[in-house]
Motif scaffolding. Structure first.
Motif, PDB file in Angstrom:
ATOM      1  N   ALA A 118       0.833  -1.204   0.000  1.00 35.12           N
ATOM      2  CA  ALA A 118       0.000   0.000   0.000  1.00 35.12           C
ATOM      3  C   ALA A 118       0.865   1.251   0.000  1.00 35.12           C
ATOM      4  O   ALA A 118       0.595   2.209  -0.735  1.00 35.12           O
ATOM      5  N   ALA A 119       1.920   1.255   0.819  1.00 27.01           N
ATOM      6  CA  ALA A 119       2.816   2.415   0.868  1.00 27.01           C
ATOM      7  C   ALA A 119       3.525   2.606  -0.472  1.00 27.01           C
ATOM      8  O   ALA A 119       3.684   3.734  -0.951  1.00 27.01           O
ATOM      9  N   ALA A 120       3.939   1.501  -1.099  1.00 24.98           N
ATOM     10  CA  ALA A 120       4.606   1.589  -2.401  1.00 24.98           C
ATOM     11  C   ALA A 120       3.652   2.146  -3.456  1.00 24.98           C
ATOM     12  O   ALA A 120       4.047   2.959  -4.302  1.00 24.98           O
ATOM     13  N   PHE A 121       2.388   1.726  -3.396  1.00 23.15           N
ATOM     14  CA  PHE A 121       1.393   2.251  -4.331  1.00 23.15           C
ATOM     15  C   PHE A 121       1.212   3.751  -4.139  1.00 23.15           C
ATOM     16  O   PHE A 121       1.103   4.513  -5.116  1.00 23.15           O
ATOM     17  N   ASP A 122       1.174   4.192  -2.883  1.00 25.85           N
ATOM     18  CA  ASP A 122       0.999   5.614  -2.600  1.00 25.85           C
ATOM     19  C   ASP A 122       2.173   6.434  -3.127  1.00 25.85           C
ATOM     20  O   ASP A 122       1.984   7.532  -3.670  1.00 25.85           O
ATOM     21  N   VAL A 123       3.371   5.912  -2.960  1.00 22.31           N
ATOM     22  CA  VAL A 123       4.553   6.610  -3.488  1.00 22.31           C
ATOM     23  C   VAL A 123       4.470   6.729  -5.007  1.00 22.31           C
ATOM     24  O   VAL A 123       4.740   7.797  -5.587  1.00 22.31           O
ATOM     25  N   LEU A 124       4.081   5.649  -5.658  1.00 20.21           N
ATOM     26  CA  LEU A 124       3.938   5.663  -7.118  1.00 20.21           C
ATOM     27  C   LEU A 124       2.844   6.641  -7.536  1.00 20.21           C
ATOM     28  O   LEU A 124       2.994   7.390  -8.513  1.00 20.21           O
ATOM     29  N   LEU A 125       1.767   6.655  -6.800  1.00 16.49           N
ATOM     30  CA  LEU A 125       0.648   7.542  -7.097  1.00 16.49           C
ATOM     31  C   LEU A 125       1.080   9.000  -7.032  1.00 16.49           C
ATOM     32  O   LEU A 125       0.778   9.797  -7.936  1.00 16.49           O
ATOM     33  N   PHE A 126       1.799   9.359  -5.986  1.00 15.41           N
ATOM     34  CA  PHE A 126       2.235  10.749  -5.854  1.00 15.41           C
ATOM     35  C   PHE A 126       3.287  11.096  -6.893  1.00 15.41           C
ATOM     36  O   PHE A 126       3.405  12.244  -7.317  1.00 15.41           O
ATOM     37  N   SER A 127       4.057  10.095  -7.337  1.00 17.04           N
ATOM     38  CA  SER A 127       5.058  10.334  -8.368  1.00 17.04           C
ATOM     39  C   SER A 127       4.424  10.776  -9.677  1.00 17.04           C
ATOM     40  O   SER A 127       5.015  11.554 -10.435  1.00 17.04           O
ATOM     41  N   VAL A 128       3.217  10.276  -9.951  1.00 15.01           N
ATOM     42  CA  VAL A 128       2.497  10.707 -11.157  1.00 15.01           C
ATOM     43  C   VAL A 128       2.187  12.192 -11.074  1.00 15.01           C
ATOM     44  O   VAL A 128       2.369  12.942 -12.042  1.00 15.01           O
ATOM     45  N   PHE A 129       1.736  12.643  -9.907  1.00 20.33           N
ATOM     46  CA  PHE A 129       1.479  14.069  -9.693  1.00 20.33           C
ATOM     47  C   PHE A 129       2.774  14.873  -9.845  1.00 20.33           C
ATOM     48  O   PHE A 129       2.788  15.933 -10.482  1.00 20.33           O
ATOM     49  N   TRP A 181      -5.629   7.326  -2.530  1.00 20.17           N
ATOM     50  CA  TRP A 181      -4.598   7.028  -1.526  1.00 20.17           C
ATOM     51  C   TRP A 181      -4.967   5.779  -0.736  1.00 20.17           C
ATOM     52  O   TRP A 181      -6.054   5.676  -0.184  1.00 20.17           O
ATOM     53  N   GLN A 182      -4.044   4.828  -0.691  1.00 19.86           N
ATOM     54  CA  GLN A 182      -4.315   3.560  -0.023  1.00 19.86           C
ATOM     55  C   GLN A 182      -3.992   3.639   1.469  1.00 19.86           C
ATOM     56  O   GLN A 182      -2.940   4.159   1.852  1.00 19.86           O
ATOM     57  N   PRO A 183      -4.880   3.145   2.318  1.00 20.88           N
ATOM     58  CA  PRO A 183      -4.613   3.169   3.765  1.00 20.88           C
ATOM     59  C   PRO A 183      -3.480   2.218   4.133  1.00 20.88           C
ATOM     60  O   PRO A 183      -3.371   1.120   3.585  1.00 20.88           O
ATOM     61  N   VAL A 184      -2.643   2.675   5.022  1.00 19.89           N
ATOM     62  CA  VAL A 184      -1.539   1.872   5.543  1.00 19.89           C
ATOM     63  C   VAL A 184      -1.852   1.584   7.008  1.00 19.89           C
ATOM     64  O   VAL A 184      -2.130   2.503   7.785  1.00 19.89           O
ATOM     65  N   GLY A 185      -1.849   0.338   7.392  1.00 22.32           N
ATOM     66  CA  GLY A 185      -2.307  -0.046   8.730  1.00 22.32           C
ATOM     67  C   GLY A 185      -1.434   0.460   9.854  1.00 22.32           C
ATOM     68  O   GLY A 185      -0.217   0.602   9.717  1.00 22.32           O
ATOM     69  N   GLY A 186      -2.069   0.757  10.989  1.00 26.44           N
ATOM     70  CA  GLY A 186      -1.315   1.070  12.196  1.00 26.44           C
ATOM     71  C   GLY A 186      -1.372   2.522  12.616  1.00 26.44           C
ATOM     72  O   GLY A 186      -1.708   3.413  11.835  1.00 26.44           O
ATOM     73  N   THR A 187      -1.035   2.748  13.881  1.00 22.06           N
ATOM     74  CA  THR A 187      -0.908   4.086  14.444  1.00 22.06           C
ATOM     75  C   THR A 187       0.541   4.296  14.853  1.00 22.06           C
ATOM     76  O   THR A 187       1.124   3.465  15.549  1.00 22.06           O
ATOM     77  N   VAL A 188       1.115   5.396  14.427  1.00 20.43           N
ATOM     78  CA  VAL A 188       2.524   5.675  14.710  1.00 20.43           C
ATOM     79  C   VAL A 188       2.667   6.306  16.090  1.00 20.43           C
ATOM     80  O   VAL A 188       3.527   5.923  16.870  1.00 20.43           O
ATOM     81  N   TRP A 189       1.827   7.294  16.395  1.00 16.04           N
ATOM     82  CA  TRP A 189       1.835   7.877  17.737  1.00 16.04           C
ATOM     83  C   TRP A 189       0.483   8.524  18.036  1.00 16.04           C
ATOM     84  O   TRP A 189      -0.262   8.895  17.130  1.00 16.04           O
ATOM     85  N   THR A 190       0.203   8.638  19.313  1.00 21.05           N
ATOM     86  CA  THR A 190      -0.939   9.400  19.819  1.00 21.05           C
ATOM     87  C   THR A 190      -0.428  10.261  20.955  1.00 21.05           C
ATOM     88  O   THR A 190       0.025   9.744  21.987  1.00 21.05           O
ATOM     89  N   MET A 191      -0.466  11.561  20.794  1.00 20.87           N
ATOM     90  CA  MET A 191       0.095  12.468  21.786  1.00 20.87           C
ATOM     91  C   MET A 191      -0.857  12.644  22.965  1.00 20.87           C
ATOM     92  O   MET A 191      -2.043  12.923  22.756  1.00 20.87           O
ATOM     93  N   PRO A 192      -0.354  12.531  24.171  1.00 24.04           N
ATOM     94  CA  PRO A 192      -1.183  12.892  25.339  1.00 24.04           C
ATOM     95  C   PRO A 192      -1.163  14.401  25.521  1.00 24.04           C
ATOM     96  O   PRO A 192      -0.336  15.110  24.945  1.00 24.04           O
TER      97      PRO A 192
END
Length: 237
Positions: free
Chosen positions: A47-58, A102-113
């Motif tokens: 999914a991340a690779a697809f998103d990179v390719l997608l933005f490369s077209v733009f 844009w393809q969703p990429v699973g997971g949460t990187v951070w949540t700020m308190p």
């Protein structure tokens, strides 16, 4: 009579292009705030690779239109007055397409308190303020192609803009973008990929833009670059 019709048509097309640009930005913000907010089921690196390719077209569209040869072809197909509007229409459509696909990429990187979450939101708001102030220092109607289509003289500066936000970094619009997309209090992997890819694209584009600015302003831009050291991010780049 034909000239009036042509001018009226060009004006409508250019105003529509400017509106499409605003709509594309609002749509992108909406996707970032809402759809990119929720963690999605993991889809792996694909999914991340697809998103990179997608933005490369733009990004490819922007690079191609920066070439004088393609600009001349577009001017021959439409008119020199509409060349910029054609670019704005295509760029807006592509950006909407990128955000929609844009393809969703699973997971949460951070949540700020708290209070860090409040600080993150404040930084994002500051990014919006920086973008608005820096935009007002430029001739946005020329950038949107509206002045050209209406046959109005450009209100651009005949010198390097070096005050206001441009005394802080050389590309404050890009700095504002980075502030808007990175300090999200709830950073999903989808948001992080979007923020990273889009900001990296802007960073890579800067040397090419500055090459054009040096051709236009010569030694004046060199002096400005020496005075304002940072291109995009103070202390980093």
């Amino acid at each position: 009579m034909a000239g009036r019709i042509s001018s009226w048509r060009d004006g409508v097309l250019s105003l529509g292009g400017g509106l499409s640009f605003v709509v594309s930005l609002l749509y992108g913000v909406s996707r970032y705030v809402t759809d990119f907010e929720s963690p999605r089921p993991a889809r792996g690196a694909g999914a991340a690779a697809f998103d990179v390719l997608l933005f490369s077209v733009f990004a490819l569209h922007h690079s191609l239109f920066a070439r004088t040869g393609l600009k001349r072809h577009v001017e021959a197909l439409v008119s020199p007055a509409l060349e910029r509007s054609v670019y704005v229409w295509i760029a807006s459509a592509l950006f909407i397409g990128v955000c929609a696909a844009w393809q969703p990429v699973g997971g949460t990187v951070w949540t700020m308190p708290m209070p860090w979450a409040a600080l993150g939101t404040a930084l994002q708001t500051a990014g919006l303020v920086v973008t608005v102030i820096a935009s007002r220092q430029l001739d946005v109607f020329s950038l949107a192609g509206i002045r050209q289509a209406l046959r109005q003289p450009a209100a651009t500066h005949d010198h390097v803009v070096r005050d206001g936000m441009y005394a802080f970094v050389r590309h404050p619009l890009y700095f504002g973008w980075a502030l808007m997309v990175f300090p999200a209090p709830h950073m999903t992997a989808t948001r992080l990929v979007f923020a990273t890819v889009s900001t990296c694209y802007l960073a890579v584009a800067i040397p090419f833009e500055e090459r054009a600015l040096r051709r236009e302003f010569g030694a004046e831009y060199d002096a400005y670059a020496k005075h304002v050291r940072w291109r995009m991010m103070p202390g980093v780049y």
